[in-house]
Design a protein around this motif. Structure first.
Motif, PDB file in Angstrom:
ATOM      1  N   LYS A  41       0.812  -1.120  -0.204  1.00 57.56           N
ATOM      2  CA  LYS A  41      -0.081   0.344   0.083  1.00 57.56           C
ATOM      3  C   LYS A  41       1.126   1.595   0.087  1.00 57.56           C
ATOM      4  N   GLY A  42       0.669   1.887  -0.415  1.00 58.92           N
ATOM      5  CA  GLY A  42       0.783   3.220  -1.167  1.00 58.92           C
ATOM      6  C   GLY A  42       0.735   3.998   1.147  1.00 58.92           C
ATOM      7  N   LEU A  43       1.871   4.824   1.394  1.00 59.09           N
ATOM      8  CA  LEU A  43       2.131   5.712   2.145  1.00 59.09           C
ATOM      9  C   LEU A  43       0.444   6.864   2.193  1.00 59.09           C
ATOM     10  N   ASN A  44      -0.343   6.510   3.687  1.00 55.83           N
ATOM     11  CA  ASN A  44      -1.614   7.698   3.508  1.00 55.83           C
ATOM     12  C   ASN A  44      -0.098   9.224   4.082  1.00 55.83           C
ATOM     13  N   VAL A  45      -0.596  10.010   3.160  1.00 58.17           N
ATOM     14  CA  VAL A  45      -0.003  11.764   3.131  1.00 58.17           C
ATOM     15  C   VAL A  45      -0.691  12.397   3.883  1.00 58.17           C
ATOM     16  N   ALA A  46      -1.087  12.879   4.996  1.00 57.07           N
ATOM     17  CA  ALA A  46      -1.515  13.757   5.185  1.00 57.07           C
ATOM     18  C   ALA A  46      -0.524  15.426   4.806  1.00 57.07           C
ATOM     19  N   PRO A  47      -1.607  16.298   4.621  1.00 58.96           N
ATOM     20  CA  PRO A  47      -0.394  17.763   5.133  1.00 58.96           C
ATOM     21  C   PRO A  47       0.254  18.581   6.401  1.00 58.96           C
ATOM     22  N   LEU A  48       1.175  19.288   6.283  1.00 57.40           N
ATOM     23  CA  LEU A  48       1.518  19.442   7.671  1.00 57.40           C
ATOM     24  C   LEU A  48       0.439  20.991   8.125  1.00 57.40           C
ATOM     25  N   LYS A  49       0.407  20.816   8.879  1.00 57.82           N
ATOM     26  CA  LYS A  49      -0.761  21.792   9.517  1.00 57.82           C
ATOM     27  C   LYS A  49      -0.132  22.521   9.958  1.00 57.82           C
ATOM     28  N   LEU A  50      -0.064  24.099   9.300  1.00 62.07           N
ATOM     29  CA  LEU A  50       1.073  25.042   9.894  1.00 62.07           C
ATOM     30  C   LEU A  50       0.348  25.738  11.454  1.00 62.07           C
ATOM     31  N   GLY A  51      -1.126  25.943  11.670  1.00 62.22           N
ATOM     32  CA  GLY A  51      -1.495  26.279  11.870  1.00 62.22           C
ATOM     33  C   GLY A  51      -1.319  28.190  11.475  1.00 62.22           C
ATOM     34  N   VAL A  52      -1.134  29.075  12.446  1.00 58.98           N
ATOM     35  CA  VAL A  52      -0.544  30.957  12.961  1.00 58.98           C
ATOM     36  C   VAL A  52       0.993  30.896  11.908  1.00 58.98           C
ATOM     37  N   TRP A  53       1.630  29.753  11.234  1.00 58.93           N
ATOM     38  CA  TRP A  53       2.887  29.637  10.592  1.00 58.93           C
ATOM     39  C   TRP A  53       3.047  29.704   9.579  1.00 58.93           C
ATOM     40  N   ARG A  54       1.937  29.541   9.263  1.00 65.02           N
ATOM     41  CA  ARG A  54       1.041  28.938   7.194  1.00 65.02           C
ATOM     42  C   ARG A  54       1.931  30.607   6.531  1.00 65.02           C
ATOM     43  N   TRP A  55       1.010  31.359   7.041  1.00 61.12           N
ATOM     44  CA  TRP A  55       1.721  32.924   6.256  1.00 61.12           C
ATOM     45  C   TRP A  55       3.325  33.274   6.821  1.00 61.12           C
ATOM     46  N   PRO A  56       4.160  32.844   7.854  1.00 63.19           N
ATOM     47  CA  PRO A  56       5.178  33.377   7.905  1.00 63.19           C
ATOM     48  C   PRO A  56       5.933  32.401   7.717  1.00 63.19           C
ATOM     49  N   ALA A  57       5.941  31.057   7.215  1.00 61.71           N
ATOM     50  CA  ALA A  57       6.236  30.106   5.976  1.00 61.71           C
ATOM     51  C   ALA A  57       6.516  30.143   4.646  1.00 61.71           C
ATOM     52  N   PHE A  58       4.780  30.686   3.963  1.00 55.92           N
ATOM     53  CA  PHE A  58       4.730  31.074   2.843  1.00 55.92           C
ATOM     54  C   PHE A  58       5.678  32.516   2.438  1.00 55.92           C
TER      55      PHE A  58
END
Length: 89
Positions: A41-58
């Protein structure tokens, strides 16, 4: 020193830095091909939840992209249109 001699020196330095690194990579990866994991089976890949760090990371990724891709391409583009750009006249 003519510019072609300077470029030759730069090439030699690059080769002297790169050759040991390629050798080291080949040595380290020699063992990596011995063990192969086979899964049904393939890996179950889920998006990383960045929360408040979403826009600083962007913003960090956008600034990195700007300086590594956009600025060099803009410089090359501007240089291709101007023969005497930066010569004061």
């Amino acid at each position: 020193m003519p510019s072609y001699q300077l470029m030759a020196v730069v090439v030699v330095v690059i080769v002297l830095v790169t050759a040991p690194l390629v050798y080291l990579q080949r040595r380290l990866l020699r063992q990596a091909q011995r063990y192969v994991s086979v899964r049904g089976k393939g890996l179950n890949v889920a998006p990383l939840k960045l929360g408040v760090w979403r826009w600083p990371a962007f913003a960090l990724i956008a600034v990195w992209f700007l300086f590594t891709v956009v600025v060099p391409l803009a410089g090359i583009t501007l240089r291709s249109f101007g023969r005497n750009l930066g010569r004061g006249g």
